[in-house]
Design an enzyme around this catalytic site. Sequence first.
Site, PDB file in Angstrom:
ATOM      1  N   GLU A 136       0.818  -1.211   0.000  1.00  0.00           N
ATOM      2  CA  GLU A 136       0.000   0.000   0.000  1.00  0.00           C
ATOM      3  C   GLU A 136       0.850   1.259   0.000  1.00  0.00           C
ATOM      4  OE1 GLU A 136      -2.744  -0.985   3.221  1.00  0.00           O
ATOM      5  OE2 GLU A 136      -4.159  -1.583   1.665  1.00  0.00           O
ATOM      6  N   GLU A 146      -3.801 -10.417   0.134  1.00  0.00           N
ATOM      7  CA  GLU A 146      -4.626 -10.392   1.343  1.00  0.00           C
ATOM      8  C   GLU A 146      -6.049 -10.752   0.921  1.00  0.00           C
ATOM      9  OE1 GLU A 146      -4.341  -6.673   3.558  1.00  0.00           O
ATOM     10  OE2 GLU A 146      -2.206  -6.575   3.103  1.00  0.00           O
TER      11      GLU A 146
HETATM   12  C1  GAL Z   1      -5.027  -3.931   4.105  1.00  0.00           C
HETATM   13  C2  GAL Z   1      -3.634  -3.663   4.584  1.00  0.00           C
HETATM   14  C3  GAL Z   1      -3.309  -4.386   5.847  1.00  0.00           C
HETATM   15  C4  GAL Z   1      -4.427  -4.188   6.825  1.00  0.00           C
HETATM   16  C5  GAL Z   1      -5.709  -4.662   6.254  1.00  0.00           C
HETATM   17  C6  GAL Z   1      -6.897  -4.433   7.140  1.00  0.00           C
HETATM   18  O1  GAL Z   1      -5.440  -2.949   3.248  1.00  0.00           O
HETATM   19  O2  GAL Z   1      -2.674  -4.001   3.630  1.00  0.00           O
HETATM   20  O3  GAL Z   1      -2.109  -3.891   6.338  1.00  0.00           O
HETATM   21  O4  GAL Z   1      -4.543  -2.844   7.114  1.00  0.00           O
HETATM   22  O5  GAL Z   1      -5.975  -3.932   5.098  1.00  0.00           O
HETATM   23  O6  GAL Z   1      -6.810  -5.045   8.357  1.00  0.00           O
END
Ligand code: GAL
Length: 992
Positions: free
Chosen positions: A413, A489
Amino acid sequence: MPRHDTVSLPTGTVPARFRPPTGASDAASVSLDGPWRFRLFPSADTGADPADRGDEWDTIEVPGHWQLAGAPDTWPYGTPAYSNVLYPFPVEPPFVPDANPTGEYRRTFEVPAGWAADGRAYLRFEGVDSWFEVSVNGAVVATSHGSRLATEIDVTDVVVPGENLLSVRVTQWSALSYVEDQDQWWLSGIFRSVTLEHRPEASVAHATVVADYDHTTGTGSLTVEVEGSAEARVTVPELGIDVAAGETATAQVEPWSAERPRLYDVTVTTPGETVTLRAGFRTVSIEDGVFLVNGAPVKLRGVNRHEFDPLRGRSVTPERMLEDVLLMKRHHVNAVRTSHYPPHPHFLDLCDEHGLYVVDENDLETHGFIDGGWVGNPTDDPAWEDVLVDRVTRTVRRDAHHPSIVLWSLGNEAGSGCNVAAMTAAVRALDPTRPVHYEGDWSSDDVDVYSRMYATSEETELIGQGVEAPLARAEADARRRQMPFLQCEYAHAMGNGPGGLSDYDAIFDRYPRLMGGFIWEWIDHGLTRRTDDGTEFAAYGGDFGEDFHDGTFIADGLVLPDRTPAPSLVEMAAVFAPVRLDPTADGTTLLVRNRYAFRDTSHLTFEWTLHHGDDVLATDTLDDLVLAPGEERSVAPPAGLDLPSPDHTPTWWTLRAVQHEADHLDAPWFDDAAGSFVVSSGQLALTPAVSLPEATGRAQQTSDGFTVGHARFDARGTLLELHGRPVAELRVDAWRAPTDNDRREGSWVDLSDESVWKESGLHLLAERKVSAEITDGALVVTARTAGPRTRNGFRTVYTWRPVADGSDDVDLHVAITPEGRWGQSIARLGVLLVLDEPGAEDVAVRWHGLGPEESYSDSRKAAVGGAYEHTVRSLQTRYTHPQENGARRGVTHAELTFADGSELTLDAGPSSVGGRSTAGLELSLRPWSDTALDQAAHPHDLVPDGKLWLHLDARQHGLGSAACGPGVLSNARLTAAPAEVSVRLASQPVGR
Ligand code: GAL
């Protein structure tokens, strides 16, 4: 020397070096961990003179964060603060506030006498957050940054024989805080080890190890380049390899993979030093858009791991690291993304040894710039290029010798821009053997895999098919379409959830282009605190009095802060299992799928049990089920099984893939105590659940109401007493204490489920009895249940009847019909029964149904039909942030044993919603109300209220992943529809 608020490279440091495992080198080193003198100053400009020895100052343990120095009882040096995306200070890079806590560290050291004669001495810092200045004997020798990267300083020329003073000034905030905006606690200080290292003349300044594997021939090839000596030799005694550094040696080898993490000792000898590394032969490649390890397609079943310990923050001990790795292995995780920075190097040694594929991520996140439309983002600012390239260079040089690393990640990010290309070029120049990953630029112009986070399962499926929405630039689009796809993620494990993991997993399996993904995230970052009365709890954002914070969003792990597995971890293990046993569509066979890429199933025994309620009816083993990697086969229960006649509890045929013995590669994670390890299970219902036998008794009208067996009612049909127990309430319920997922909108809707439920008043439902009369011998009570302000409600017919004339036992059939305009989701549909029961938390519960852990309609792969027991207390899951939890589904029979030894037995027939019927009901039991659960900020806020709250639900809404990602999918969504529940309530003395 540059200040903390300038964009400049470290000064006085030497090029990054590979980090061999502790003890791997025969060069001497001295640990400088332990007590240091410490003083905290309020700003970077008020620090102490580096010549000040700090003899009168406090002492602090290194490594550690100063904010956690006295945790969990005292907070002598400020407190942790949590923010996710936005910077907790004004955005005006490179400047940071004047109020900038600055830690001054002091200690003395001696350089061992022998070192002076030969070679040089280096100070090595494994991690200091965020900017620091190092002085020796009062003179500044270096400034550095890159909190999760190592810094080495050549101090040969500044040390003196005997005692030397080491002074380190560390600022909490610096220009570099702009590129270290990861979603975690802001914690400062020297949080990883410090060592003084001897590098003799002609020693190994740096080594580059390339150990490839050719799967077509079984040949490993090894090339080790050594900096620092022209006379280096490389030997692998086990393989008879003995070559000069830089020469490539080949041999027949056993390859390394996460499934079989075979390592070989590789000894690098120079005149000044001998280092023994652990090398694994393996090749990572992308062919035809498919991610391959050793020529075989591999799905990454991964987790994102931040470094975290509830008392120590990111200063994690080797024991914790091992605990994490073994927990991952036991739960079928095969990959870890080191979100969002290079981990402690020992963690990578453990991944090599125990077998985990690693995405090693650079220490870079600039997410806070999103708020200003990414204006001024360092990723797109040439002024930052050197700093960002320096970071990624240090990452690769430190870690490239680890076989476990299969991808480099440029960061997280951090938006897009010119420095993405610059970083990629640096990585490729250092290591052409691994693909490069970066999610922040969806064009994927500079990288090798297309990566996204939280893409919905629909979109993931389109990408799998290669028919995703195109990029505007045709050339870039064509290039990206050739890439494998990774969800770096997905499935946000915040609180109770994620739901829908199975759906993603099935899609990953379906399409070769999809290389899997990494669940967000491994650990809940709750920091241990104590209340005034000494009760420990896991603190989240705001619990340290921060004015600017992101609350509970830090509590989103598969394991709770103390590594207690959350139910999601158990669910994940069942979904990730390398051998899956899933019922086929017609429910008559189990499809056994070997999802290992390299392993057949010969290490597993397939054991089955035929069982009904508490009774095991037969057990045996299936022979001849050795499946090659990727192979699948349907298996049916043996013919001729002696089945009981169907009743309300299904007869299960449960098949388990069990490992009974572990060889040396499996041994570390194998549970020796249990003597066996259940890799996977699957089951078929061989007799369906049918309705309860018809009740035949007759209800009685009394002078002031009705009696039905042992149930007593007033004249309006209100239940007053059940088997001698006072009843506080019985009514329809459609609400639950919202989960973190319920509370957020998710990626496709405007309103969260919680808001929808509030609008319908589900949290304030009240019931009005419409009529109560005896019809055909049954007491029929009609009621209407609704919340304030709305015409929507539920009309319910409760039909009560004694099981037989003269019997105390009663049957209750509940038919719920929604009235009005219901469109969106509801939380649950069923009956809430509240008994006056002091000590309810100690009530013992035995049940037949799915278990042993909680399950929900989109998180149910781990739930297995069987017989289980718990207490009401242990049925509760203590999520860091309290919320709906603990539902047990498919419950056909439950026995509650009260403190006085009496029992209440409940048998449930099939329940239905919208005409869809399932065995039993969904049972939740609590010693407090859902309202109290909703209002609690921490588990210790929940105090038993003297009542036992029983939910007998036809169904609950699924969980989804809306806290970050998609909400509940249609296959698990609950909307208002006619529902039915039937139960038989009986009272039995103990030892009946
Ligand atoms: C993503 C981010 C993580 C965390 C997650 C939400 O966007 O990369 O670091 O913030 O969201 O828990």
